[in-house]
Design a protein around this motif. Structure first.
Motif, short mmCIF file in Angstrom:
data_model
loop_
_atom_site.label_atom_id
_atom_site.label_comp_id
_atom_site.label_asym_id
_atom_site.label_seq_id
_atom_site.Cartn_x
_atom_site.Cartn_y
_atom_site.Cartn_z
N ARG A 99 0.86 -1.18 0.00
CA ARG A 99 0.00 0.00 0.00
C ARG A 99 0.90 1.23 0.00
NH1 ARG A 99 -4.87 2.38 1.30
NH2 ARG A 99 -4.74 4.21 2.64
N ARG A 100 0.58 2.17 -0.87
CA ARG A 100 1.36 3.40 -0.97
C ARG A 100 0.97 4.32 0.18
NH1 ARG A 100 4.31 5.95 -5.16
NH2 ARG A 100 4.45 8.20 -4.84
N THR A 101 1.67 4.15 1.29
CA THR A 101 1.36 4.92 2.49
C THR A 101 2.57 4.92 3.40
OG1 THR A 101 -0.15 5.15 4.37
CG2 THR A 101 0.47 2.93 3.76
N GLU A 102 2.62 5.86 4.31
CA GLU A 102 3.77 5.95 5.21
C GLU A 102 3.71 4.90 6.31
OE1 GLU A 102 4.44 9.85 6.62
OE2 GLU A 102 6.09 9.29 7.94
N SER A 103 2.51 4.63 6.81
CA SER A 103 2.35 3.75 7.97
C SER A 103 2.02 2.33 7.55
CB SER A 103 1.25 4.28 8.88
OG SER A 103 1.53 5.58 9.32
N MET A 104 2.61 1.37 8.24
CA MET A 104 2.27 -0.02 7.97
C MET A 104 0.89 -0.30 8.58
SD MET A 104 4.58 -2.07 10.73
CE MET A 104 4.39 -1.77 12.46
N THR A 105 0.26 -1.38 8.11
CA THR A 105 -1.05 -1.73 8.62
C THR A 105 -1.20 -3.24 8.65
OG1 THR A 105 -3.44 -1.49 8.30
CG2 THR A 105 -2.08 -1.57 6.32
N THR A 106 -2.01 -3.71 9.57
CA THR A 106 -2.30 -5.14 9.68
C THR A 106 -3.62 -5.51 9.02
OG1 THR A 106 -3.47 -4.92 11.78
CG2 THR A 106 -1.07 -5.19 11.89
N PHE A 107 -4.35 -4.53 8.50
CA PHE A 107 -5.69 -4.76 7.96
C PHE A 107 -5.62 -5.05 6.46
CE2 PHE A 107 -7.81 -3.84 11.79
CZ PHE A 107 -7.12 -2.82 12.41
N LYS A 108 -6.00 -6.25 6.07
CA LYS A 108 -5.83 -6.67 4.68
C LYS A 108 -6.67 -5.83 3.71
CE LYS A 108 -9.27 -10.41 4.45
NZ LYS A 108 -9.96 -10.11 5.70
N ASP A 109 -7.81 -5.33 4.15
CA ASP A 109 -8.70 -4.60 3.24
C ASP A 109 -8.11 -3.25 2.83
OD1 ASP A 109 -11.80 -5.76 4.79
OD2 ASP A 109 -10.43 -6.69 3.34
N ILE A 110 -7.10 -2.80 3.55
CA ILE A 110 -6.50 -1.51 3.24
C ILE A 110 -5.42 -1.64 2.18
CG2 ILE A 110 -5.11 0.36 4.25
CD1 ILE A 110 -6.63 0.05 6.81
N TYR A 111 -4.87 -2.82 2.00
CA TYR A 111 -3.81 -2.99 1.02
C TYR A 111 -4.35 -2.88 -0.40
CZ TYR A 111 -0.36 -4.22 4.50
OH TYR A 111 0.52 -4.17 5.56
N GLU A 112 -3.57 -2.25 -1.26
CA GLU A 112 -4.02 -1.97 -2.62
C GLU A 112 -3.53 -3.00 -3.63
OE1 GLU A 112 -3.86 2.83 -2.76
OE2 GLU A 112 -1.98 1.83 -2.25
N TYR A 113 -2.36 -3.56 -3.39
CA TYR A 113 -1.74 -4.43 -4.38
C TYR A 113 -1.38 -5.77 -3.73
CZ TYR A 113 -1.33 0.10 -6.58
OH TYR A 113 -1.61 1.33 -7.09
N TRP A 114 -1.58 -6.84 -4.51
CA TRP A 114 -1.36 -8.20 -4.02
C TRP A 114 -0.59 -9.03 -5.04
CZ3 TRP A 114 -3.02 -9.93 0.77
CH2 TRP A 114 -3.85 -9.04 1.48
N GLY A 115 0.23 -9.94 -4.52
CA GLY A 115 0.86 -10.91 -5.37
C GLY A 115 -0.08 -12.09 -5.62
N GLN A 116 0.42 -13.06 -6.38
CA GLN A 116 -0.41 -14.20 -6.76
C GLN A 116 -0.38 -15.30 -5.70
OE1 GLN A 116 2.63 -13.74 -7.80
NE2 GLN A 116 3.63 -15.73 -7.55
N GLY A 117 0.54 -15.22 -4.76
CA GLY A 117 0.61 -16.19 -3.68
C GLY A 117 1.59 -17.31 -3.96
N THR A 118 2.13 -17.88 -2.89
CA THR A 118 3.03 -19.01 -2.99
C THR A 118 2.65 -20.02 -1.90
OG1 THR A 118 5.35 -19.71 -3.09
CG2 THR A 118 4.83 -17.98 -1.52
N GLN A 119 2.61 -21.30 -2.26
CA GLN A 119 2.15 -22.33 -1.34
C GLN A 119 3.27 -22.74 -0.39
OE1 GLN A 119 -1.02 -23.99 -1.08
NE2 GLN A 119 -0.06 -24.79 0.79
N VAL A 120 2.92 -22.79 0.89
CA VAL A 120 3.82 -23.31 1.92
C VAL A 120 3.11 -24.49 2.59
CG1 VAL A 120 4.93 -22.86 4.13
CG2 VAL A 120 4.97 -21.12 2.33
N THR A 121 3.75 -25.63 2.57
CA THR A 121 3.19 -26.82 3.19
C THR A 121 4.16 -27.36 4.23
OG1 THR A 121 2.01 -27.38 1.15
CG2 THR A 121 2.24 -29.12 2.80
N VAL A 122 3.69 -27.52 5.46
CA VAL A 122 4.52 -28.01 6.55
C VAL A 122 3.99 -29.38 6.97
CG1 VAL A 122 5.47 -27.55 8.82
CG2 VAL A 122 4.89 -25.64 7.30
N SER A 123 4.81 -30.39 6.81
CA SER A 123 4.40 -31.74 7.15
C SER A 123 4.77 -32.06 8.60
CB SER A 123 5.05 -32.74 6.22
OG SER A 123 6.46 -32.71 6.37
N SER A 124 3.96 -32.87 9.22
CA SER A 124 4.19 -33.23 10.64
C SER A 124 5.06 -34.47 10.77
CB SER A 124 2.86 -33.47 11.33
OG SER A 124 2.13 -34.48 10.66
#
Length: 124
Positions: A99-124
């Motif tokens: 998000r083009r802003t000075e302050s960081m935020t934890t709220f996902k709805d405020i972010y403007e741009y997103w990547g496509q995602g990467t899968q992380v799988t943790v096996s037990s």
């Protein structure tokens, strides 16, 4: 307008480590507050970590505090998430967001741009 692309996901055993990267292009990376989010199957996308424009301020979800580290390199236009002591419940698709802003935020709805995602799988 910035484009974001994550990399580094994969399969790892519980207790292991995995580094993620998010490369930004098409914008002035240093002008963007950034964050990492994740989404497990059947669950809502949730906050993982956030970082301010200079990297001097960070915030973490309680579930990852002490295990994950967020950082950024404004020269290389890249944000990182170092994940240690991974648990099966960390399994999810991980997204970077900006998000083009000075302050960081934890709220996902405020972010403007997103990547496509990467899968992380943790096996037990």
């Amino acid at each position: 307008q910035v484009q974001l692309a994550e990399s580094g996901g994969g399969l790892v055993q519980a207790g292991g480590s995995l580094p993620l990267s998010c490369v930004a292009s098409g914008g002035t990376f240093s002008m963007y507050a950034m964050g990492w989010f994740r989404q497990a199957p059947g669950k809502a996308r949730e906050f993982v970590a956030a970082i301010g424009r200079t990297g001097s301020s960070t915030d973490y979800a309680n579930s990852v505090k002490g295990r994950f580290t967020i950082s950024r390199d404004n020269v290389k236009n890249t944000m990182f998430l170092q994940m240690n002591s991974l648990k099966p419940e960390d399994t999810a698709v991980y997204y970077c967001a900006g998000r083009r802003t000075e302050s960081m935020t934890t709220f996902k709805d405020i972010y403007e741009y997103w990547g496509q995602g990467t899968q992380v799988t943790v096996s037990s």
